[in-house]
Design a protein around this motif. Structure first.
Motif, short mmCIF file in Angstrom:
data_model
loop_
_atom_site.label_atom_id
_atom_site.label_comp_id
_atom_site.label_asym_id
_atom_site.label_seq_id
_atom_site.Cartn_x
_atom_site.Cartn_y
_atom_site.Cartn_z
N PRO A 1 -6.27 -1.58 -5.88
CA PRO A 1 -6.26 -0.12 -5.98
C PRO A 1 -6.51 0.36 -7.41
CG PRO A 1 -4.03 -0.98 -5.76
CD PRO A 1 -4.96 -2.13 -5.53
N SER A 2 -7.19 1.48 -7.53
CA SER A 2 -7.42 2.07 -8.85
C SER A 2 -6.18 2.86 -9.28
CB SER A 2 -8.63 3.01 -8.79
OG SER A 2 -8.30 4.19 -8.06
N ALA A 3 -6.23 3.37 -10.48
CA ALA A 3 -5.09 4.12 -11.01
C ALA A 3 -4.81 5.39 -10.23
CB ALA A 3 -5.35 4.45 -12.48
N THR A 4 -5.81 5.91 -9.54
CA THR A 4 -5.62 7.15 -8.78
C THR A 4 -5.36 6.91 -7.29
OG1 THR A 4 -8.02 7.36 -8.47
CG2 THR A 4 -7.05 8.48 -10.38
N ASP A 5 -5.45 5.67 -6.85
CA ASP A 5 -5.16 5.35 -5.46
C ASP A 5 -3.65 5.29 -5.24
OD1 ASP A 5 -7.86 5.13 -4.88
OD2 ASP A 5 -7.91 2.96 -5.22
N GLU A 6 -3.20 5.75 -4.09
CA GLU A 6 -1.78 5.72 -3.78
C GLU A 6 -1.44 4.50 -2.94
OE1 GLU A 6 0.03 9.20 -2.24
OE2 GLU A 6 -0.80 10.53 -3.78
N ARG A 7 -0.25 3.95 -3.20
CA ARG A 7 0.26 2.85 -2.39
C ARG A 7 1.74 3.13 -2.08
NH1 ARG A 7 -4.30 2.52 -1.76
NH2 ARG A 7 -5.71 0.75 -2.07
N SER A 8 2.26 2.40 -1.09
CA SER A 8 3.59 2.65 -0.56
C SER A 8 4.56 1.52 -0.92
CB SER A 8 3.51 2.77 0.96
OG SER A 8 3.34 1.47 1.54
N PRO A 9 5.83 1.63 -0.52
CA PRO A 9 6.74 0.50 -0.68
C PRO A 9 6.51 -0.61 0.34
CG PRO A 9 7.93 2.60 -0.49
CD PRO A 9 6.53 2.84 -0.06
N ALA B 1 18.18 -2.89 -0.62
CA ALA B 1 18.19 -4.34 -0.35
C ALA B 1 16.84 -4.81 0.15
CB ALA B 1 19.29 -4.71 0.65
N SER B 2 15.78 -4.22 -0.39
CA SER B 2 14.42 -4.60 -0.04
C SER B 2 14.13 -6.03 -0.47
CB SER B 2 13.44 -3.63 -0.72
OG SER B 2 12.12 -4.12 -0.68
N LEU B 3 13.12 -6.61 0.17
CA LEU B 3 12.69 -7.97 -0.19
C LEU B 3 11.84 -7.99 -1.45
CD1 LEU B 3 11.64 -9.19 3.37
CD2 LEU B 3 13.80 -9.66 2.17
N SER B 4 11.27 -6.83 -1.83
CA SER B 4 10.33 -6.85 -2.95
C SER B 4 10.35 -5.60 -3.82
CB SER B 4 8.90 -7.04 -2.43
OG SER B 4 8.53 -5.96 -1.57
N ARG B 5 11.23 -4.64 -3.49
CA ARG B 5 11.32 -3.40 -4.26
C ARG B 5 12.75 -3.15 -4.72
NH1 ARG B 5 6.18 -4.39 -2.41
NH2 ARG B 5 4.78 -2.71 -2.97
N GLY B 6 12.90 -2.37 -5.80
CA GLY B 6 14.22 -2.05 -6.29
C GLY B 6 14.91 -1.01 -5.41
N GLY C 1 16.33 2.90 -9.75
CA GLY C 1 15.05 3.13 -10.43
C GLY C 1 13.84 3.11 -9.53
N ASP C 2 12.98 2.11 -9.70
CA ASP C 2 11.68 2.07 -9.03
C ASP C 2 11.77 1.42 -7.65
OD1 ASP C 2 9.03 1.94 -8.33
OD2 ASP C 2 8.40 0.69 -10.01
N ASN C 3 11.67 2.24 -6.62
CA ASN C 3 11.69 1.71 -5.25
C ASN C 3 10.29 1.68 -4.63
OD1 ASN C 3 11.35 4.49 -4.93
ND2 ASN C 3 12.51 4.56 -3.01
N LEU C 4 9.27 1.84 -5.48
CA LEU C 4 7.89 1.92 -4.99
C LEU C 4 7.09 0.65 -5.26
CD1 LEU C 4 5.50 3.53 -3.80
CD2 LEU C 4 5.09 4.45 -6.11
N HIS C 5 7.19 0.12 -6.48
CA HIS C 5 6.31 -0.97 -6.89
C HIS C 5 6.95 -2.35 -6.69
CE1 HIS C 5 4.92 2.59 -9.23
NE2 HIS C 5 3.75 2.12 -8.84
N PHE C 6 6.09 -3.33 -6.51
CA PHE C 6 6.53 -4.72 -6.36
C PHE C 6 7.33 -5.16 -7.57
CE2 PHE C 6 5.81 -9.23 -7.26
CZ PHE C 6 6.30 -9.81 -6.09
N ASN C 7 8.44 -5.89 -7.33
CA ASN C 7 9.31 -6.37 -8.39
C ASN C 7 9.48 -7.88 -8.23
OD1 ASN C 7 11.85 -7.18 -9.71
ND2 ASN C 7 12.17 -5.01 -10.08
N GLU C 8 8.94 -8.65 -9.16
CA GLU C 8 8.96 -10.11 -9.05
C GLU C 8 10.39 -10.66 -9.08
OE1 GLU C 8 7.90 -13.86 -8.40
OE2 GLU C 8 6.37 -12.26 -8.49
N THR C 9 11.25 -10.07 -9.88
CA THR C 9 12.63 -10.55 -9.96
C THR C 9 13.32 -10.43 -8.61
OG1 THR C 9 12.78 -9.93 -12.30
CG2 THR C 9 14.86 -10.23 -11.10
#
Length: 257
Positions: free
Chosen positions: A31-39, A112-117, A122-130
């Motif tokens: 996705p580009s900087a202007t494209d939207e993505r979800s959790p 308690a998401s598998l990949s989001r905060g 804080g950030d519940n949208l983007h992938f979080n490796e930790t």
């Protein structure tokens, strides 16, 4: 020396193939900087491969149903409820949604998401490796995830959220959402009936949000329906020993006249 008839036929085939590639292009594109993505990694994958609009905007329920069928061979009953709930992410009545709006806490996104905060942290949208490391490191010693490991990961993720998030939301609704999410990745990336999925496919699914076609993944030959998904979800929920710490909020309906 090839005949003129053969050359004309070859040219016709090449032109037809080129048109097909142009009109049915489902290559993975970041996705580009202007494209939207979800959790939701699944929805993001469908957008990254062009089954949904690549900009992640103005998406209707029929578009989601068609994309899920084309990309994952999912039957409508596996996605239609979540798609309808997604419309509630808009502040005004509409028949379409934007992917980023799905981060609205408590709708189809949950703690308690598998990949989001968690939302409160804080950030519940983007992938979080930790956060994803709990799943990534699960089921050591083998190259697959299964129902047992999925349940253990759910249990661990909840324990972490309860320990770190004083405002965690953990009602019976979250139990259903999280076990459904776990069933989803096992079903799409592995065997929908045994719940066994190769680790490499699942990790690409979450980390890169792409279909691991180059690594050998293939779309299911059979339509994956709600009955199959529910069976996996129930088994994972039992393995997770997930318990609610709150009750669902009471839904208050406006009086009728």
């Amino acid at each position: 020396m090839p005949s003129l008839k053969f050359l004309l036929l070859l040219i016709t085939v090449c032109i037809t193939d080129a048109a097909s590639v142009h009109t049915d292009d489902h290559r993975w594109i970041a996705p580009s900087a202007t494209d939207e993505r979800s959790p939701c990694p699944g929805l993001n994958i469908l957008a990254n491969h062009g089954y949904l609009p690549r900009n992640g905007k103005d998406i209707s329920i029929p578009m989601i149903i068609d994309a899920a069928k084309e990309g994952f061979n999912l039957a409508p009953d596996t996605v239609v409820l979540a798609a309808k709930l997604g419309l509630l992410s808009n502040s005004t009545a509409t028949t379409t949604l934007n992917l980023e709006a799905l981060k609205l806490h408590g709708l189809i996104e949950s703690d308690a998401s598998l990949s989001r905060g968690d939302f409160a942290l804080g950030d519940n949208l983007h992938f979080n490796e930790t956060i994803f490391s709990t799943l990534a490191n699960a089921n050591p010693g083998v190259d697959y995830y299964n129902i047992t490991s999925a349940g253990q990961v759910m249990h661990e993720r909840l324990a972490i959220s309860l320990a770190t998030n004083p405002n965690v939301t953990n009602t019976p609704k979250e139990i259903v959402l999280r076990s459904g999410t776990s069933a989803f990745y096992l079903m799409l990336m592995g065997d929908a009936f045994t719940g066994v999925a190769p680790k490499k496919f699942v990790q690409i699914f979450f980390r890169e949000e792409r279909l691991p076609i180059a690594e050998g993944w293939k779309r299911s030959n059979v339509s994956l329906n709600g009955t199959t998904m529910e069976a996996l979800s129930v088994a994972i929920q039992a393995a997770s020993k997930w318990t609610a710490t709150q009750e669902c909020e009471t839904l208050v309906l406006a009086p009728t006249v």
